[in-house]
Design a protein around this motif. Structure first.
Motif, PDB file in Angstrom:
ATOM      1  N   UNK A  76       0.832  -1.340   0.038  1.00  0.00           N
ATOM      2  CA  UNK A  76       0.113  -0.067  -0.002  1.00  0.00           C
ATOM      3  C   UNK A  76       0.976   1.304  -0.194  1.00  0.00           C
ATOM      4  N   UNK A  77       1.970   1.156   0.759  1.00  0.00           N
ATOM      5  CA  UNK A  77       2.917   2.353   0.782  1.00  0.00           C
ATOM      6  C   UNK A  77       3.632   2.612  -0.508  1.00  0.00           C
ATOM      7  N   UNK A  78       3.844   1.500  -1.219  1.00  0.00           N
ATOM      8  CA  UNK A  78       4.607   1.528  -2.272  1.00  0.00           C
ATOM      9  C   UNK A  78       3.551   2.221  -3.536  1.00  0.00           C
ATOM     10  N   UNK A  79       2.395   1.655  -3.313  1.00  0.00           N
ATOM     11  CA  UNK A  79       1.152   2.305  -4.172  1.00  0.00           C
ATOM     12  C   UNK A  79       0.953   3.838  -3.930  1.00  0.00           C
ATOM     13  N   UNK A  80       1.016   4.192  -2.639  1.00  0.00           N
ATOM     14  CA  UNK A  80       0.833   5.558  -2.768  1.00  0.00           C
ATOM     15  C   UNK A  80       1.957   6.374  -3.056  1.00  0.00           C
ATOM     16  N   UNK A  81       3.214   5.811  -2.813  1.00  0.00           N
ATOM     17  CA  UNK A  81       4.389   6.430  -3.262  1.00  0.00           C
ATOM     18  C   UNK A  81       4.487   6.608  -5.027  1.00  0.00           C
ATOM     19  N   UNK A  82       3.797   5.424  -5.537  1.00  0.00           N
ATOM     20  CA  UNK A  82       3.991   5.677  -7.011  1.00  0.00           C
ATOM     21  C   UNK A  82       2.551   6.751  -7.469  1.00  0.00           C
ATOM     22  N   UNK A  83       1.598   7.151  -6.822  1.00  0.00           N
ATOM     23  CA  UNK A  83       0.922   8.023  -6.972  1.00  0.00           C
ATOM     24  C   UNK A  83       1.511   9.281  -7.011  1.00  0.00           C
ATOM     25  N   UNK A  84       2.281   9.524  -5.753  1.00  0.00           N
ATOM     26  CA  UNK A  84       2.987  10.763  -5.556  1.00  0.00           C
ATOM     27  C   UNK A  84       3.829  11.081  -6.655  1.00  0.00           C
ATOM     28  N   UNK A  85       4.453  10.081  -7.148  1.00  0.00           N
ATOM     29  CA  UNK A  85       5.638  10.261  -8.199  1.00  0.00           C
ATOM     30  C   UNK A  85       4.870  10.636  -9.587  1.00  0.00           C
ATOM     31  N   UNK A  86       3.723   9.667  -9.892  1.00  0.00           N
ATOM     32  CA  UNK A  86       3.186  10.030 -11.139  1.00  0.00           C
ATOM     33  C   UNK A  86       2.472  11.421 -11.165  1.00  0.00           C
ATOM     34  N   UNK A  87       1.932  12.030 -10.291  1.00  0.00           N
ATOM     35  CA  UNK A  87       1.315  13.336 -10.253  1.00  0.00           C
ATOM     36  C   UNK A  87       2.061  14.304  -9.758  1.00  0.00           C
ATOM     37  N   UNK A  88       3.244  14.017  -9.576  1.00  0.00           N
ATOM     38  CA  UNK A  88       4.472  15.039  -8.846  1.00  0.00           C
ATOM     39  C   UNK A  88       3.865  15.831  -7.814  1.00  0.00           C
TER      40      UNK A  88
END
Length: 114
Positions: A76-88
Motif C-alpha cells: 500500500x505504501x508503495x502504491x501511494x508513493x507511485x501515485x505521488x510520483x506520477x502526479x508530482x
C-alpha cells in the motif's frame, strides 16, 4: 400589417431565440459534464487499477486499506508513493486536491474554447 401584428411577430421571434438559448445552455452543460468525466478518466488512467483503488480510499488508514484489499502495508505504501510520483505531489492530500481541481480547470477550459 398593423402595429399589433408586428409586435406579436417580434415577441414570437424573441421567444424562439430564448428557446434556442435554453437548448444551447442545456447542451453545453451536457458537454461540460462529459468533459469532466473524460478528464477524470485520463487523470486516473495514469495509475494502475490497484493505485486507483488506494487513491479512492484516501483518508482511510493504511491498516483499514489493508483490511479492505488484503494487502501488505509495504504494498500500500508503495502504491501511494507511485501515485505521488506520477502526479508530482508531495502528499496524498495534495494529490486529492490536484484531482479535485480538474473540475474547476475543466469548466474554465470549456469556457475558453467556446
Amino acid at each position: 400589417m398593423d402595429q399589433s401584428e408586428k409586435l406579436l411577430m417580434g415577441i414570437e421571434r424573441i421567444l424562439s431565440v430564448a428557446s434556442d438559448l435554453v437548448d444551447e445552455v442545456a447542451r453545453l452543460k451536457s458537454v461540460e459534464e462529459e468533459w469532466k468525466i473524460l478528464k477524470e478518466k485520463v487523470f486516473m488512467n495514469q495509475l494502475t487499477k490497484a493505485g486507483q483503488e488506494v487513491f479512492a480510499l484516501d483518508g482511510h488508514s493504511i491498516s483499514a486499506i489493508q483490511d479492505i484489499f488484503h494487502k501488505e502495508e509495504c504494498t500500500i505504501k508503495n502504491q501511494k508513493r507511485s501515485i505521488l510520483k506520477k502526479w508530482n505531489t508531495s502528499c496524498m492530500t495534495e494529490s486529492v486536491q490536484q484531482f479535485l481541481n480538474l473540475y474547476q480547470e475543466s469548466s474554465q477550459e470549456l469556457i475558453r474554447t467556446s
